[in-house]
Design an enzyme around this catalytic site. Sequence first.
Site, mmCIF file in Angstrom:
data_model
loop_
_atom_site.group_PDB
_atom_site.id
_atom_site.type_symbol
_atom_site.label_atom_id
_atom_site.label_comp_id
_atom_site.label_asym_id
_atom_site.label_seq_id
_atom_site.Cartn_x
_atom_site.Cartn_y
_atom_site.Cartn_z
ATOM 1 N N ASN A 10 0.861 -1.187 0.000
ATOM 2 C CA ASN A 10 0.000 0.000 0.000
ATOM 3 C C ASN A 10 0.900 1.242 0.000
ATOM 4 O O ASN A 10 1.502 1.579 1.023
ATOM 5 C CB ASN A 10 -0.895 -0.043 1.253
ATOM 6 C CG ASN A 10 -1.767 1.183 1.373
ATOM 7 O OD1 ASN A 10 -1.808 2.039 0.489
ATOM 8 N ND2 ASN A 10 -2.475 1.282 2.499
ATOM 9 N N PHE A 11 0.975 1.911 -1.151
ATOM 10 C CA PHE A 11 1.858 3.081 -1.258
ATOM 11 C C PHE A 11 1.302 4.299 -0.514
ATOM 12 O O PHE A 11 2.002 5.280 -0.329
ATOM 13 C CB PHE A 11 2.054 3.468 -2.734
ATOM 14 C CG PHE A 11 3.041 2.612 -3.496
ATOM 15 C CD1 PHE A 11 3.651 1.520 -2.912
ATOM 16 C CD2 PHE A 11 3.371 2.930 -4.821
ATOM 17 C CE1 PHE A 11 4.569 0.749 -3.632
ATOM 18 C CE2 PHE A 11 4.292 2.172 -5.533
ATOM 19 C CZ PHE A 11 4.889 1.080 -4.943
ATOM 20 N N LYS A 12 0.005 4.256 -0.149
ATOM 21 C CA LYS A 12 -0.636 5.421 0.486
ATOM 22 C C LYS A 12 -0.401 6.671 -0.367
ATOM 23 O O LYS A 12 -0.590 6.621 -1.580
ATOM 24 C CB LYS A 12 -0.163 5.575 1.933
ATOM 25 C CG LYS A 12 -0.358 4.286 2.731
ATOM 26 C CD LYS A 12 -0.220 4.470 4.203
ATOM 27 C CE LYS A 12 -0.412 3.127 4.907
ATOM 28 N NZ LYS A 12 -0.366 3.210 6.344
ATOM 29 N N HIS A 93 -9.984 1.077 4.647
ATOM 30 C CA HIS A 93 -8.715 1.332 5.335
ATOM 31 C C HIS A 93 -8.941 2.322 6.476
ATOM 32 O O HIS A 93 -9.695 3.278 6.336
ATOM 33 C CB HIS A 93 -7.666 1.856 4.355
ATOM 34 C CG HIS A 93 -6.289 1.843 4.961
ATOM 35 N ND1 HIS A 93 -5.870 2.804 5.851
ATOM 36 C CD2 HIS A 93 -5.271 0.962 4.846
ATOM 37 C CE1 HIS A 93 -4.640 2.504 6.248
ATOM 38 N NE2 HIS A 93 -4.251 1.393 5.652
ATOM 39 N N GLU A 162 -5.946 -4.960 10.422
ATOM 40 C CA GLU A 162 -4.899 -3.968 10.678
ATOM 41 C C GLU A 162 -5.242 -3.184 11.947
ATOM 42 O O GLU A 162 -5.999 -2.200 11.883
ATOM 43 C CB GLU A 162 -4.803 -2.991 9.514
ATOM 44 C CG GLU A 162 -4.455 -3.635 8.193
ATOM 45 C CD GLU A 162 -3.878 -2.610 7.223
ATOM 46 O OE1 GLU A 162 -2.708 -2.775 6.864
ATOM 47 O OE2 GLU A 162 -4.575 -1.661 6.852
ATOM 48 N N GLY A 168 1.927 2.148 10.948
ATOM 49 C CA GLY A 168 2.880 3.245 10.822
ATOM 50 C C GLY A 168 3.602 3.590 12.109
ATOM 51 O O GLY A 168 4.272 4.620 12.196
#
Length: 240
Positions: A10-12, A93, A162, A168
Site C-alpha cells: 500500500n503506497f498510500k 482502510h 490492521e 505506521g
Amino acid sequence: MCMQKIIAANFKTNHTRASALEYLSGLESFLKDRGGDSKIWVFPPLNALVNNHYSTFQIGTQNAYPIVNGAMTGEVGLEALREFHIQSILLGHSERREHLGECPTLIAKKFYFFAKENFSIFHCIGENLEVRERGEEAVFLFLESQLSEIPLDYPHLIVAYEPIWAIGTGVSATLESIERVHRFLRSKLPNTPLLYGGSVKADNVASILNTPCVDGVLVGSASWKLQDFCTLLENTESTK
Ligand code: PGA
C-alpha cells in the site's frame, strides 16, 4: 487452510507516476528473476495509477467512488479504472475511516458496486487503542461489527486485519495477539484469505506469515522503497 500467500503493498500518498513506473518495472524484473510462490498486489495512489499489465503482480486502486462516471468532484469512477484494467480495490482502510470520514454505509456502497464488477476486494478492519484497551472481547465485537458491513460470502473477498495502533508506528501486534485475532476471524471466514497489516517489515514478515491463520500481509511503509520491499519479499520465501 492452504492457499497461496498474498503480499500487498500500500503506497498510500507516496510516489509520482514517474517514480511508480520506475519502481514497478524494477519489481517486475526482481520477481521475474526470483520466481516465488506469492500473489503480489501493489496499490499506488490514484495519481500514479498505471496499467495493470505486469506479469508478476497486480495493480489495484486504494480508492474509487461507486459510480461509472458522472458528477463527483475529486473522485475516480469505474470508467477511469477500466482504462488501466484495474480489477482490485482496497476498502475500509482505517486512514479513510478515521481521517477522511468514510462511514460504514459508504464502504458498503462501494463494496456492492465493485463486487458487481467482480473486483478483488481487500476489506480492511481493525480496532483503535481505546477498543484494544477494553480487552479481547471488545476487540472481537468491534471486528464483528466491521465484518457485518459486507457480504462475507463474496468469492473475491480478502480481509486485512490492521490494528490501528500498529499502523505506521513501527510496533506490530505480537504474534500471540495476531494468532488469536486471526483464529477468531477464521471462525467467521473459513475460506477467505486473511491478511495482517500494521508495521510489517522485512525482519518480522516471516514470523507473521508463519502464524496460524495468517494467509498474507498488507505492507505500508516497508513497501515504499523498492529495495525494502524486495528484501521483505526475499524474507517471505521460507514461510508456509
Ligand atoms: P504500515 O501500514 O505497514 O506502515 O504500518 C500498513 C497499512 O496501513 O496498510
